[in-house]
Motif scaffolding. Structure first.
Motif, PDB file in Angstrom:
ATOM      1  N   ILE A 200     -20.370 -23.859  10.740  1.00  0.00           N
ATOM      2  CA  ILE A 200     -20.747 -22.445  10.773  1.00  0.00           C
ATOM      3  C   ILE A 200     -19.770 -21.657  11.626  1.00  0.00           C
ATOM      4  O   ILE A 200     -19.227 -20.638  11.199  1.00  0.00           O
ATOM      5  N   ILE A 201     -19.549 -22.115  12.855  1.00  0.00           N
ATOM      6  CA  ILE A 201     -18.552 -21.494  13.738  1.00  0.00           C
ATOM      7  C   ILE A 201     -17.235 -22.225  13.549  1.00  0.00           C
ATOM      8  O   ILE A 201     -17.185 -23.448  13.620  1.00  0.00           O
ATOM      9  N   PRO A 202     -16.144 -21.530  13.239  1.00  0.00           N
ATOM     10  CA  PRO A 202     -14.855 -22.193  12.984  1.00  0.00           C
ATOM     11  C   PRO A 202     -14.473 -23.166  14.084  1.00  0.00           C
ATOM     12  O   PRO A 202     -14.659 -22.890  15.276  1.00  0.00           O
ATOM     13  N   ALA A 203     -13.943 -24.303  13.681  1.00  0.00           N
ATOM     14  CA  ALA A 203     -13.585 -25.344  14.640  1.00  0.00           C
ATOM     15  C   ALA A 203     -12.550 -24.854  15.648  1.00  0.00           C
ATOM     16  O   ALA A 203     -12.547 -25.274  16.803  1.00  0.00           O
ATOM     17  N   ALA A 204     -11.678 -23.946  15.228  1.00  0.00           N
ATOM     18  CA  ALA A 204     -10.617 -23.459  16.112  1.00  0.00           C
ATOM     19  C   ALA A 204     -11.156 -22.715  17.319  1.00  0.00           C
ATOM     20  O   ALA A 204     -10.444 -22.528  18.313  1.00  0.00           O
ATOM     21  N   SER A 205     -12.428 -22.275  17.250  1.00  0.00           N
ATOM     22  CA  SER A 205     -13.018 -21.528  18.364  1.00  0.00           C
ATOM     23  C   SER A 205     -13.620 -22.440  19.427  1.00  0.00           C
ATOM     24  O   SER A 205     -14.031 -21.963  20.485  1.00  0.00           O
ATOM     25  N   LEU A 206     -13.680 -23.736  19.161  1.00  0.00           N
ATOM     26  CA  LEU A 206     -14.272 -24.675  20.102  1.00  0.00           C
ATOM     27  C   LEU A 206     -13.280 -25.001  21.230  1.00  0.00           C
ATOM     28  O   LEU A 206     -12.080 -24.744  21.099  1.00  0.00           O
ATOM     29  N   PRO A 207     -13.762 -25.568  22.342  1.00  0.00           N
ATOM     30  CA  PRO A 207     -12.853 -25.925  23.450  1.00  0.00           C
ATOM     31  C   PRO A 207     -11.716 -26.820  22.976  1.00  0.00           C
ATOM     32  O   PRO A 207     -11.891 -27.662  22.076  1.00  0.00           O
ATOM     33  N   ALA A 208     -10.557 -26.628  23.584  1.00  0.00           N
ATOM     34  CA  ALA A 208      -9.354 -27.352  23.155  1.00  0.00           C
ATOM     35  C   ALA A 208      -9.538 -28.861  23.212  1.00  0.00           C
ATOM     36  O   ALA A 208      -8.980 -29.592  22.384  1.00  0.00           O
ATOM     37  N   GLY A 209     -10.333 -29.351  24.160  1.00  0.00           N
ATOM     38  CA  GLY A 209     -10.545 -30.787  24.264  1.00  0.00           C
ATOM     39  C   GLY A 209     -11.330 -31.364  23.104  1.00  0.00           C
ATOM     40  O   GLY A 209     -11.179 -32.539  22.764  1.00  0.00           O
ATOM     41  N   LEU A 210     -12.174 -30.543  22.466  1.00  0.00           N
ATOM     42  CA  LEU A 210     -12.982 -31.012  21.339  1.00  0.00           C
ATOM     43  C   LEU A 210     -12.292 -30.801  19.997  1.00  0.00           C
ATOM     44  O   LEU A 210     -12.618 -31.485  19.025  1.00  0.00           O
TER      45      LEU A 210
END
Length: 247
Positions: free
Chosen positions: A186-196
């Motif tokens: 739902i939320i684009p993966a690119a918006s997640l913390p860099a470590g994840l």
């Protein structure tokens, strides 16, 4: 005596039966239709997705369509198949010429049938809310949804065919929550913390969500995401056929 039905006919009949069972199940209809529609409305009226695109509904709809595929193919089919094992339904099917591959193919047909209804309902509601998808990207999005449905069906059957029904219920529901929340669907993966990010991008949920957003928003073919989704489809299908247990 009449000749036995061919394998394609057996698979099609199994698919019709599975689809009818899914559509008559109230709990699965809530998971397949009500929750995605509520999610679409909630994401379109709240600022959660404001940072990811100029239009909330344009950003939300591809992710909700991906969520429909995961809900029906992975969670819905996984739970249904797990309890079919528990009540001996699969043991009876194992005595028929359908076979493991035929059973999986029949379930894929059922999932695609229900997914078509989900896509139609979500698309109509989204259009009324102002969704303006990229028209050239729609054919690609349809193919991606089919690929995603096959991948998640295989993974759902792998879980249902290898662990106890109670464990299937827990695993599929837990993974649904995790993948919907932080799995990039739902939320684009690119918006997640860099470590994840490197790990989330390898998930089938993120691959399907990102590929659909690329097709329906940017009119682009997301090759890396599609390749990841294809890899999950092949590996999941092989593993399900190899290790699926009838009882």
């Amino acid at each position: 005596m009449s000749a036995p039905a061919s394998l394609p006919v057996r698979v099609l009949n199994q698919g019709k039966y599975e689809a009818g069972t899914m559509l008559r199940n109230g709990e699965q209809l809530v998971l397949a239709v009500v929750l995605p529609l509520l999610g679409l409305i909630a994401l379109s009226v709240t600022p959660l997705l404001d940072a990811y695109g100029p239009s909330r509904v344009d950003t939300a709809t591809p992710g909700i369509l991906a969520l429909c595929a995961m809900s029906t193919a992975f969670t819905g089919q996984g739970i249904a198949t797990g309890f079919d094992r528990r009540y001996g339904v699969l043991r009876f099917l194992s005595t028929t010429p359908l076979g493991r591959a035929g059973l999986i193919a029949g379930k894929v047909i059922a999932v695609l049938s229900v997914l078509a209804i989900q896509v139609l309902l979500v698309s109509v509601v989204a259009l009324f809310m102002g969704w303006r998808p990229s028209l050239p990207g729609i054919p690609l999005a349809v193919l991606l949804l089919v690929l995603g449905a096959v991948a998640f069906t295989s993974l759902g059957l792998l879980v249902a065919g290898t662990v106890r029904p109670e464990a299937t219920l827990a695993i599929t529901n837990l993974l649904w929550i995790l993948l919907a929340g932080v799995g990039g669907i739902i939320i684009p993966a690119a918006s997640l913390p860099a470590g994840l990010l490197p790990y989330v991008q390898l998930l089938p949920s993120a691959a399907l969500g990102d590929a659909l957003r690329s097709a329906l928003i940017e009119t682009q073919f997301n090759l890396p995401a599609t390749f990841i989704l294809l890899a999950w489809t092949i590996l999941g299908g092989f593993a399900a056929v190899r290790w699926f247990k009838w009882s």
